[in-house]
Scaffold this motif. Sequence first.
Motif, mmCIF file in Angstrom:
data_model
loop_
_atom_site.group_PDB
_atom_site.id
_atom_site.type_symbol
_atom_site.label_atom_id
_atom_site.label_comp_id
_atom_site.label_asym_id
_atom_site.label_seq_id
_atom_site.Cartn_x
_atom_site.Cartn_y
_atom_site.Cartn_z
ATOM 1 N N TYR A 17 28.465 -14.383 81.131
ATOM 2 C CA TYR A 17 29.514 -15.258 81.660
ATOM 3 C C TYR A 17 30.432 -15.408 80.644
ATOM 4 C CZ TYR A 17 31.548 -19.020 84.054
ATOM 5 O OH TYR A 17 32.496 -19.724 84.686
ATOM 6 N N GLY A 18 30.287 -15.334 79.396
ATOM 7 C CA GLY A 18 31.088 -15.455 78.323
ATOM 8 C C GLY A 18 32.167 -14.421 78.329
ATOM 9 N N TYR A 20 33.230 -13.227 80.964
ATOM 10 C CA TYR A 20 34.334 -13.539 82.050
ATOM 11 C C TYR A 20 35.199 -14.624 81.372
ATOM 12 C CZ TYR A 20 36.089 -16.474 85.863
ATOM 13 O OH TYR A 20 36.826 -17.063 86.550
ATOM 14 N N THR A 21 34.481 -15.627 80.841
ATOM 15 C CA THR A 21 35.481 -16.758 80.318
ATOM 16 C C THR A 21 36.472 -16.297 79.175
ATOM 17 O OG1 THR A 21 33.746 -17.515 78.730
ATOM 18 C CG2 THR A 21 33.987 -18.565 80.826
ATOM 19 N N PRO A 25 41.151 -16.325 81.468
ATOM 20 C CA PRO A 25 42.391 -17.238 81.066
ATOM 21 C C PRO A 25 43.686 -16.416 81.011
ATOM 22 C CG PRO A 25 40.568 -18.003 79.842
ATOM 23 C CD PRO A 25 40.171 -16.884 80.654
ATOM 24 N N LEU A 35 45.017 -24.192 82.894
ATOM 25 C CA LEU A 35 43.880 -24.954 83.015
ATOM 26 C C LEU A 35 43.750 -26.474 82.976
ATOM 27 C CD1 LEU A 35 41.593 -22.325 81.269
ATOM 28 C CD2 LEU A 35 40.968 -23.184 83.398
ATOM 29 N N ARG A 38 37.807 -27.349 82.535
ATOM 30 C CA ARG A 38 36.899 -26.505 82.501
ATOM 31 C C ARG A 38 35.630 -26.611 81.901
ATOM 32 N NH1 ARG A 38 38.302 -21.097 78.833
ATOM 33 N NH2 ARG A 38 36.781 -19.541 79.559
ATOM 34 N N ARG A 53 29.231 -26.194 86.200
ATOM 35 C CA ARG A 53 30.485 -26.059 85.692
ATOM 36 C C ARG A 53 31.647 -26.442 86.842
ATOM 37 N NH1 ARG A 53 31.714 -23.665 80.664
ATOM 38 N NH2 ARG A 53 33.719 -23.119 81.429
ATOM 39 N N VAL A 55 35.835 -26.424 87.556
ATOM 40 C CA VAL A 55 36.958 -25.897 86.868
ATOM 41 C C VAL A 55 38.095 -26.085 87.835
ATOM 42 C CG1 VAL A 55 38.358 -23.728 86.059
ATOM 43 C CG2 VAL A 55 35.800 -23.786 85.734
ATOM 44 N N ARG A 81 31.316 -11.803 85.951
ATOM 45 C CA ARG A 81 30.999 -13.200 86.578
ATOM 46 C C ARG A 81 29.933 -12.735 87.692
ATOM 47 N NH1 ARG A 81 34.988 -16.185 89.925
ATOM 48 N NH2 ARG A 81 33.667 -15.097 91.760
#
Length: 99
Positions: A17-18, A20-21, A25, A35, A38, A53, A55, A81
């Motif tokens: 998932y990291g 994706y993050t 952005p 944002l 988040r 989470r 967002v 993701r």
Amino acid sequence: MKAYWIAHVNVTEPTQYGEYTARAPAAFALFGGKLLARGGRSEALEGRPTPQRSVVIEFPSYEQALACYHSAEYQDACKHRQGVAQAEVIIVEGFEPQA
């Protein structure tokens, strides 16, 4: 009129998932996304249980929010993701209160 992208996410594979993050952005920025929230603390007061989470992203318009979601840049980030998080994504148009 501004629009808001609201996402509720439960992550099952934080490392993936990291990825994706790290990418998403940049896609938001291409479409004027900012944002506003988040992760961070949250509490479900009604309805479903609190997601891991939440967002919130502000866009200059509803059209730009939709264009961002469907863009090649965001869909490329989204690949990181899928399968490692359960996400609910909603785009809602803002409003200007009557004076």
